[in-house]
Design a protein around this motif. Structure first.
Motif, PDB file in Angstrom:
ATOM      1  N   LEU A  45       9.404  23.051 -11.160  1.00 19.45           N
ATOM      2  CA  LEU A  45       9.349  21.722 -10.527  1.00 19.45           C
ATOM      3  C   LEU A  45      10.667  21.446  -9.821  1.00 19.45           C
ATOM      4  N   SER A  46      10.597  21.132  -8.531  1.00 22.64           N
ATOM      5  CA  SER A  46      11.785  20.706  -7.779  1.00 22.64           C
ATOM      6  C   SER A  46      11.845  19.186  -7.760  1.00 22.64           C
ATOM      7  N   VAL A  47      13.059  18.655  -7.903  1.00 22.59           N
ATOM      8  CA  VAL A  47      13.249  17.200  -7.939  1.00 22.59           C
ATOM      9  C   VAL A  47      14.420  16.843  -7.026  1.00 22.59           C
ATOM     10  N   ILE A  48      14.218  15.836  -6.170  1.00 30.76           N
ATOM     11  CA  ILE A  48      15.297  15.325  -5.334  1.00 30.76           C
ATOM     12  C   ILE A  48      15.405  13.823  -5.536  1.00 30.76           C
ATOM     13  N   GLY A  49      16.642  13.332  -5.649  1.00 39.76           N
ATOM     14  CA  GLY A  49      16.881  11.912  -5.866  1.00 39.76           C
ATOM     15  C   GLY A  49      17.400  11.228  -4.617  1.00 39.76           C
ATOM     16  N   PHE A  50      17.997  10.074  -4.839  1.00 36.92           N
ATOM     17  CA  PHE A  50      18.483   9.264  -3.720  1.00 36.92           C
ATOM     18  C   PHE A  50      19.611   8.381  -4.224  1.00 36.92           C
ATOM     19  N   ASP A  51      20.758   8.421  -3.573  1.00 36.94           N
ATOM     20  CA  ASP A  51      21.960   7.599  -3.819  1.00 36.94           C
ATOM     21  C   ASP A  51      23.192   8.472  -4.000  1.00 36.94           C
ATOM     22  N   ASP A  52      23.081   9.581  -4.763  1.00 34.89           N
ATOM     23  CA  ASP A  52      24.226  10.367  -5.217  1.00 34.89           C
ATOM     24  C   ASP A  52      25.161   9.495  -6.049  1.00 34.89           C
ATOM     25  N   MET A  53      24.612   8.930  -7.130  1.00 36.55           N
ATOM     26  CA  MET A  53      25.415   8.149  -8.049  1.00 36.55           C
ATOM     27  C   MET A  53      26.482   9.051  -8.683  1.00 36.55           C
TER      28      MET A  53
ATOM     29  N   LEU B 282      21.892  17.324  -9.815  1.00 35.52           N
ATOM     30  CA  LEU B 282      20.792  16.781  -9.016  1.00 35.52           C
ATOM     31  C   LEU B 282      20.997  16.945  -7.517  1.00 35.52           C
ATOM     32  N   THR B 283      19.996  17.508  -6.847  1.00 35.63           N
ATOM     33  CA  THR B 283      19.923  17.432  -5.388  1.00 35.63           C
ATOM     34  C   THR B 283      19.531  16.010  -5.017  1.00 35.63           C
ATOM     35  N   THR B 284      20.215  15.437  -4.031  1.00 35.88           N
ATOM     36  CA  THR B 284      19.992  14.017  -3.746  1.00 35.88           C
ATOM     37  C   THR B 284      20.397  13.690  -2.317  1.00 35.88           C
ATOM     38  N   MET B 285      20.012  12.489  -1.874  1.00 34.55           N
ATOM     39  CA  MET B 285      20.454  11.955  -0.589  1.00 34.55           C
ATOM     40  C   MET B 285      21.623  11.005  -0.859  1.00 34.55           C
TER      41      MET B 285
ATOM     42  N   ARG C 152      24.798  -8.425  16.025  1.00 39.67           N
ATOM     43  CA  ARG C 152      25.175  -7.018  15.876  1.00 39.67           C
ATOM     44  C   ARG C 152      24.473  -6.442  14.651  1.00 39.67           C
ATOM     45  N   GLN C 153      23.947  -5.237  14.789  1.00 41.38           N
ATOM     46  CA  GLN C 153      23.313  -4.556  13.664  1.00 41.38           C
ATOM     47  C   GLN C 153      23.868  -3.136  13.586  1.00 41.38           C
ATOM     48  N   ILE C 154      24.319  -2.759  12.402  1.00 40.73           N
ATOM     49  CA  ILE C 154      24.928  -1.454  12.178  1.00 40.73           C
ATOM     50  C   ILE C 154      24.008  -0.605  11.315  1.00 40.73           C
ATOM     51  N   ARG C 155      23.686   0.578  11.799  1.00 35.57           N
ATOM     52  CA  ARG C 155      22.865   1.526  11.042  1.00 35.57           C
ATOM     53  C   ARG C 155      23.761   2.608  10.461  1.00 35.57           C
ATOM     54  N   LEU C 156      23.613   2.869   9.164  1.00 39.21           N
ATOM     55  CA  LEU C 156      24.360   3.929   8.513  1.00 39.21           C
ATOM     56  C   LEU C 156      23.407   5.023   8.059  1.00 39.21           C
ATOM     57  N   GLU C 157      23.900   6.237   7.988  1.00 44.91           N
ATOM     58  CA  GLU C 157      23.063   7.391   7.672  1.00 44.91           C
ATOM     59  C   GLU C 157      23.354   7.915   6.266  1.00 44.91           C
ATOM     60  N   ALA C 158      22.340   8.485   5.643  1.00 44.72           N
ATOM     61  CA  ALA C 158      22.514   9.206   4.376  1.00 44.72           C
ATOM     62  C   ALA C 158      22.652  10.697   4.696  1.00 44.72           C
ATOM     63  N   SER C 159      23.154  11.469   3.727  1.00 40.11           N
ATOM     64  CA  SER C 159      23.318  12.903   3.937  1.00 40.11           C
ATOM     65  C   SER C 159      22.760  13.669   2.745  1.00 40.11           C
ATOM     66  N   LEU C 160      22.169  14.811   3.013  1.00 33.03           N
ATOM     67  CA  LEU C 160      21.565  15.644   1.976  1.00 33.03           C
ATOM     68  C   LEU C 160      22.642  16.400   1.209  1.00 33.03           C
ATOM     69  N   VAL C 161      22.601  16.294  -0.128  1.00 33.55           N
ATOM     70  CA  VAL C 161      23.502  17.046  -0.998  1.00 33.55           C
ATOM     71  C   VAL C 161      22.636  17.975  -1.850  1.00 33.55           C
ATOM     72  N   VAL C 162      22.689  19.266  -1.566  1.00 32.06           N
ATOM     73  CA  VAL C 162      21.856  20.243  -2.267  1.00 32.06           C
ATOM     74  C   VAL C 162      22.606  20.757  -3.492  1.00 32.06           C
ATOM     75  N   ARG C 163      21.975  20.563  -4.664  1.00 33.35           N
ATOM     76  CA  ARG C 163      22.553  21.095  -5.895  1.00 33.35           C
ATOM     77  C   ARG C 163      21.529  22.039  -6.538  1.00 33.35           C
ATOM     78  N   GLN C 164      21.173  21.807  -7.800  1.00 37.23           N
ATOM     79  CA  GLN C 164      20.390  22.824  -8.512  1.00 37.23           C
ATOM     80  C   GLN C 164      19.006  22.357  -8.984  1.00 37.23           C
TER      81      GLN C 164
END
Length: 337
Positions: free
Chosen positions: A272-280, A290-293, A320-332
């Protein structure tokens, strides 16, 4: 829902109803001396009848700057919100402002905070972190320097900083499709929230672009907690025992998924592959890491404070509206199917 379009009463409306000059109304509103008691009573009655609220910027100028800003969030303990506030405070302090932080559990508390901080002139500007952007849109005066932190761009908001949640979820799902996964489940946050809706849309779009038909059985709603992620995997495997990967809309739910997988005898990432979000901060210490965004929550807070500084120094400037991007962090926790 956007703010009602009915015209708000003005100071001159109050003056007309009370039969006094607008200067007299201004003195009553700002607590200046020299107004006869019976005149003050008429003005106060007219204010109440019209439900008049003083123009926040004009009132701030009359009373002088407080050099104080406020940041409101649903709570003060969530890592994301706390990091947002820390980033905002770093900019505020650098510019000579204090930042007050307060939480609201519901709409009533939010309205009370706005009344106390804004209508009473206690702060010069406001940052609002809310998963339900309609809440501040409905209750904030449009003449006060305010920045919202939201989940997506909006036409009914002047100043907004937001993470591109759609793009981030698309990239998280695309990472799994590129590894050969086709039975990809998703555990969402509460779907009433803007960011959960955007992440759900990104997940669906990535599957569509990979030629994978949608399967409602592969989507379960959680509540951002590890407990809900744990329960979600049990439910997903009952519905779709052939699933090979899961996108969790935050890292805490991903932790619950990892725990449930171990209990069920699944090896991550072999079975089972699992990906999260935040990179806490603890994501790299999970077992397996954890692999995460990654979203830079501190930088998002800084962006909000910079927007607010601009709104204070250039009130005539446009939205004014500012858009910020997330980045993929590949772990195990992700691997080829």
């Amino acid at each position: 829902m956007s703010r009602a379009s009915t015209k708000r009463p003005t100071l001159r409306d109050v003056a007309l109803l009370a039969g006094v000059s607008h200067q007299t109304v201004s003195r009553v509103v700002n607590g200046a001396p020299g107004v006869m008691p019976e005149t003050q009573a008429r003005v106060e009655s007219a204010i109440q009848d019209l439900d008049y609220r003083p123009h926040a910027i004009a009132r701030s100028m009359a009373q002088g700057r407080t050099n104080t800003l406020a940041c409101l969030a649903p709570n003060l303990t969530d890592f994301t919100y706390a990091s947002n506030m820390e980033g905002a405070e770093s900019v505020a302090r650098e510019r000579g402002y204090y930042l007050l932080c307060a939480s609201f559990a519901d709409e009533r508390q939010f309205v009370d905070l706005v009344d106390e901080l804004v209508a009473r002139g206690r702060v010069d500007g406001l940052i609002v972190i809310s998963p339900f952007v309609e809440l501040p849109v409905q209750h904030l005066p449009n003449d006060f320097a305010t920045v919202l932190m939201g989940g997506c761009p909006r036409d009914d908001v002047q100043n907004l900083a937001y993470l591109d949640n759609h793009r981030a979820a698309y990239e998280a799902t695309e990472h799994l499709t590129q590894l050969g996964h086709r039975r990809i489940a998703q555990v969402t946050g509460p779907l009433a929230e803007d960011c959960a809706q955007e992440r759900n849309r990104g997940y669906a779009d990535a599957l569509a672009d990979a030629g994978i038909p949608p399967d409602p059985a592969l989507v379960v709603a959680g509540d951002w907690s590890a407990t809900s992620g744990h329960a979600a995997l049990h439910e997903l495997l009952t519905r779709a025992p052939d699933l090979s990967a899961v996108v969790a809309q935050n890292d805490r739910m991903a932790v619950g998924i990892l725990r449930a997988g171990r209990e069920l005898g699944l090896q991550v990432p072999d079975n089972l592959s699992v990906i999260g979000f935040d990179d806490m901060p603890l994501a790299s210490y999970f077992d397996p890491p954890l692999t995460t965004m990654r979203q830079d929550t501190f930088a998002i807070g800084q962006a909000c404070a910079c927007l607010l500084m601009d709104a204070l120094s250039q009130p005539e400037a446009g939205p004014r509206q500012i858009r910020l991007e997330a980045s993929l962090v590949v772990r195990q926790t992700t691997a080829p199917v």
